[in-house]
Design a protein around this motif. Structure first.
Motif, mmCIF file in Angstrom:
data_model
loop_
_atom_site.group_PDB
_atom_site.id
_atom_site.type_symbol
_atom_site.label_atom_id
_atom_site.label_comp_id
_atom_site.label_asym_id
_atom_site.label_seq_id
_atom_site.Cartn_x
_atom_site.Cartn_y
_atom_site.Cartn_z
ATOM 1 N N VAL A 1 39.809 37.979 37.259
ATOM 2 C CA VAL A 1 41.291 38.352 35.782
ATOM 3 C C VAL A 1 40.706 38.466 35.077
ATOM 4 C CG1 VAL A 1 42.882 37.574 35.032
ATOM 5 C CG2 VAL A 1 42.960 37.027 36.831
ATOM 6 N N GLU B 1 41.189 38.619 31.397
ATOM 7 C CA GLU B 1 41.716 37.902 30.977
ATOM 8 C C GLU B 1 41.333 39.163 28.791
ATOM 9 O OE1 GLU B 1 42.842 34.144 30.147
ATOM 10 O OE2 GLU B 1 40.985 33.443 31.500
ATOM 11 N N VAL C 1 47.172 41.305 31.095
ATOM 12 C CA VAL C 1 46.953 40.303 31.668
ATOM 13 C C VAL C 1 46.344 38.930 30.645
ATOM 14 C CG1 VAL C 1 44.341 39.308 33.615
ATOM 15 C CG2 VAL C 1 45.547 42.006 33.454
ATOM 16 N N ALA D 1 48.543 39.508 37.408
ATOM 17 C CA ALA D 1 47.388 39.407 36.657
ATOM 18 C C ALA D 1 46.669 40.179 37.401
ATOM 19 C CB ALA D 1 47.072 38.398 36.035
ATOM 20 N N THR E 1 43.850 44.431 36.926
ATOM 21 C CA THR E 1 43.046 43.198 36.348
ATOM 22 C C THR E 1 42.444 44.810 37.861
ATOM 23 O OG1 THR E 1 43.079 41.236 35.587
ATOM 24 C CG2 THR E 1 40.790 42.380 36.578
#
Length: 505
Positions: free
Chosen positions: A271, A273, A278, A315, A319
């Motif tokens: 992931v 961020e 996301v 998420a 990604t």
């Protein structure tokens, strides 16, 4: 070069998946019941599904009851033989035999009553009932139901009206169950859970076999029954004082706080961020898992877990630009739990396990996500250095707070990264440097303190040696001399002081 190293590192992780991600990677087969029935298992049920666990529980309990019964029979036979051998006359033996038959009947009645106590509420003495009644609140307080309970009750009545005659039977069964549970509050939480699970099973079978209700309507009815019953029973069965649920909550919360330094890279979380979308998904997932504690119905708590899991999958998909796999989901769920630190996590898991409709935990996406959450909590409790690909020395230093993992350098950020993120990492680096300087100052201060103590001890020893070598001699006190202007007390024939003379003119 950086991209090549990254790809090499990813390939190496895939080749050594079992060794490097030993505590994170879970095969799908490990989530299923270990008896092989095809349903999802649960750590709270020792790896069994709800159905198999109840079968094992009842089998073990029946075996224990049988063993206790055989032991009681054997002891009773020995007592009979000893008692019979002590008698000398036939008449006494006949009288004794009649008494023995009466005693045996009473013993069997007592044993049957004892066995029944495993399945029914234990009776209490009259004195204890009077004490409980004295402590019970007044009827006016009992009638003061919460707004949510009133709303759920009205919704349940309106719902069962659509079922006509089966709805009346459902309502009677629910009222009878609630009345029974109100008299069984002294039972253990496991026994109350058994009563609730039996009630769910009996009602579902009645709807299917007796009233011929379609399966989809049965599921809806069971959801409303669970909502109505558990809303009214919530304050009695959620985290009761007779269990150690609160103690487990505090232990997990303390453990998560101690692991605040764990980064997504350590868990191999796919992931990013830094992508705004996301980041929003991660925030929503954390919000959902925290919101679980505010719900009162097990199904609503499960719904929060499901929503959290779906945000995690979204998420990961954003990604990686591809659908997420199960191997990606579990590490990310662990990261979300560590980052959110949900309140009363163990109590909520135990509450769902004990009082949720078992069909929801055994199959479907709710059961899958709940099983993964249980695995995530179990992983956090047993997390060690090898699980995070760290040395034991680094792991211990991170856990004690002596240092923290090296943060990303500001020069390596992409141009699109928010200035606030850069400033945050810069501040973290400054704090880390200040922490190191403080540790050096403390170390030097302790060294200086030790040197001062050693110097003081050395000077004291030298003075003591000199005093012992050259002892101080104190002479007797000499007679004090009188002042020259004092009175001539001793009459030592000194001339008087000169007097001034005054001359005229």
């Amino acid at each position: 070069i950086f991209l090549s190293l990254t790809l090499f590192s990813l390939n190496r992780r895939k080749m050594n998946l079992k060794s490097e991600r030993r505590g994170i990677h879970v095969d799908q087969s490990e989530l299923l019941c270990k008896k092989g029935c095809g349903y999802y298992g649960n750590p709270a049920w020792q790896g069994y599904c709800s159905k198999c666990w109840r079968e094992e529980y009842h089998r073990a309990r029946q075996k224990q009851i049988q063993e206790d019964w055989e032991l009681a029979e054997r002891l009773q036979r020995e007592e009979e033989e000893a008692y019979a051998s002590s008698q000398s006359t036939q008449g006494a033996q006949s009288l004794t035999f009649s008494k023995f038959e009466e005693k045996k009947t009473n013993e069997k009645t007592r044993k049957v009553t004892t066995v029944k106590k495993f399945f029914t509420a234990s009776s209490r003495t009259g004195a204890k009932k009077e004490i409980q009644e004295a402590k019970a609140p007044s009827p006016s307080i009992n009638r003061q139901a919460s707004i949510e309970t009133d709303r759920v009750s009205k919704e349940f009545v309106e719902f069962i009206k659509t079922y006509h005659k089966p709805g009346q039977d459902i309502y009677k069964q629910c009222k009878l169950f609630l009345d029974t549970m109100s008299h069984k509050k002294d039972l253990s939480i496991e026994e109350q859970s058994e009563c609730a699970q039996d009630f769910y099973q009996n009602v579902a079978e009645k709807l299917q076999t007796r009233w011929k209700v379609p399966p989809e309507k049965v599921e809806k009815a069971m959801d409303q029954i669970e909502k109505y019953i558990m809303t009214r029973q919530y304050k009695y069965v959620f985290c009761p004082e007779t269990t150690d649920d609160e103690k487990k909550d505090l232990a997990v919360q303390k453990r998560i706080r101690a692991l605040h330094w764990v980064t997504p890279q350590m868990l191999c979380v796919p992931v990013n961020e830094e992508i705004p979308e996301v980041s929003d998904m991660v925030v929503k997932a954390i919000t959902d898992i925290i919101e679980m504690d505010s719900k009162r119905v097990p199904r609503d708590k499960l719904a929060c877990i499901t929503k959290c899991s779906k945000h995690i999958f979204n998420a990961i998909k954003i990604t990686k630009n591809e659908p997420a796999s199960a191997d990606d989901f579990l590490p990310t769920l662990i990261y979300i739990v560590l980052k959110g630190n949900p309140p009363r996590l163990q109590s909520n898991i135990q509450y769902i396990t004990r009082f949720c409709n078992p069909s929801r935990l055994m199959t479907g996406e709710d059961g899958y996500y709940f099983t993964n959450l249980c695995c995530a909590v179990a992983f956090i409790e047993k997390l060690d250095a090898q699980s995070l690909n760290l040395s034991q020395e680094d792991f211990d230093r991170f856990m004690t707070g002596q240092t923290s993992p090296k943060k990303q350098e500001s020069d390596s950020f992409s141009p699109d990264v928010c200035l606030g993120v850069k400033q945050m990492y810069k501040n973290l680096d400054l704090l880390s440097q200040l922490n190191e300087r403080q540790e050096r100052i403390v170390s030097e201060a302790k060294k200086l303190e030790k040197d001062l103590i050693d110097w003081t001890d050395g000077i004291t020893k030298e003075v003591q040696d000199i005093v012992e070598k050259y002892p101080l001699e104190i002479k007797p006190k000499s007679q004090t001399l009188a002042a020259i202007d004092s009175e001539n007390v001793e009459n030592d024939k000194l001339p008087p002081p000169l007097q001034p003379q005054v001359y005229a003119g």
